[in-house]
Scaffold this active site. Structure first.
Site, PDB file in Angstrom:
ATOM      1  CD  GLU A  44       5.170  -1.179  -6.261  1.00  0.00           C
ATOM      2  OE1 GLU A  44       4.966  -1.881  -5.261  1.00  0.00           O
ATOM      3  OE2 GLU A  44       4.825   0.029  -6.338  1.00  0.00           O
ATOM      4  CE  LYS A  94       5.861  -1.835  -1.370  1.00  0.00           C
ATOM      5  NZ  LYS A  94       4.681  -1.524  -2.195  1.00  0.00           N
ATOM      6  CB  CYS A 127       6.367   1.514  -4.061  1.00  0.00           C
ATOM      7  SG  CYS A 127       4.947   2.616  -4.373  1.00  0.00           S
TER       8      CYS A 127
END
Length: 281
Positions: free
Chosen positions: A43, A118, A159
């Site tokens: 990330e 994300k 994540c």
């Protein structure tokens, strides 16, 4: 094709794209030299900067970011596929000044094959007093993505998405054989939960889970856990770092393991509709 050699790059990404590119290039070269066919980065591979004024000054569109363009060149010149785990880029919405935390899959011709923004932003107050409000600077995405690769479907996450098993199940049921989890986990949450969550998501989905991570103390004050890891569809850790230093983690994957795991435990086919519980309070 029943085998795949992957390389997970663990970084300690600096606070500017130019420094990040300098940091990433030798690690990419090591991954290519080691015979990787698919390379994955963590990330925020293009810069790690949470101070809003500096971040705003750095942020660029995906077509202008030097790290993204450098990775595209590296993919084309080396003939490998690269997942830029995520890059912080302008979201493209003129009415929303926040960034997109965008995962970018690049094919061996250097073309962008697929992107994913994300979905779940990290807004938490940790027990040690650390406070994160990712939503203040990142506009969340609104769609899940399974990308087609020569080796099968690659589910894209970033994540904090790791904590939402329903997303992983949806990716597996849509055809994912591998799920990428590029991350910058905090040290407290990483130490407590990182390996357990990765292994659980692999078992639940019958997928390989590929998790390249940021590690160490960053210029913007963050400290990340590292411990990049590859987990097979049965939940076994097949490769892992035991540290947070930059490096390249290689793994050779037996792609028939996906079918074996899902044949043994066919839970992806056993969903049932059910009435939800009455609220307890």
């Amino acid at each position: 094709m029943t085998n795949l050699r992957v390389a997970l790059i663990q970084t300690r990404t600096p606070a500017t794209p130019l420094a990040a590119q300098t940091h990433l290039q030798p690690l990419m070269a090591e991954a290519v030299a080691g015979g990787a066919e698919l390379i994955l980065t963590p990330e925020a591979s293009n810069f790690m900067e949470r101070r809003s004024d500096r971040k705003t000054a750095i942020l660029a569109g995906a077509d202008k970011d030097i790290v993204i363009q450098g990775v595209r060149t590296a993919a084309r010149e080396s003939g490998v596929w690269i997942l830029l785990g995520s890059a912080m880029v302008r979201s493209g919405d003129p009415d929303d000044g926040r960034a997109a935390n965008r995962s970018i899959l690049i094919n061996k011709q250097g073309s962008v094959e697929s992107t994913y923004d994300k979905l779940h932003v990290f807004d938490v107050d940790l027990p040690n007093g650390e406070r994160y409000r990712e939503s203040a600077g990142v506009r969340p995405g609104d769609r899940a993505v399974v990308a087609e690769t020569p080796w099968g479907g690659l589910g894209l996450t970033v994540c904090y998405d790791l904590r939402f098993p329903q997303l992983f199940r949806a990716l597996a049921q849509a055809g994912a054989d591998f799920i990428a989890v590029p991350a910058a986990f905090t040290r407290p949450t990483g130490e407590a939960h990182w390996e357990t969550l990765l292994r659980a998501r692999a078992i639940e989905t019958g997928c390989f889970v590929l998790a390249p991570a940021q590690g160490g103390s960053h210029e913007d004050g963050r400290t990340t856990w590292g411990r990049s890891m590859v987990v097979d569809p049965w939940g076994a850790v097949v490769a892992a770092f035991d540290h947070d230093q930059p490096g390249v983690l290689f793994a050779d994957l037996d792609l028939t393991a996906v079918t074996r795991a899902r044949t043994a435990i066919p839970s992806l086919r056993h969903d049932r509709d059910f009435a939800g519980p009455e609220p307890f309070r």
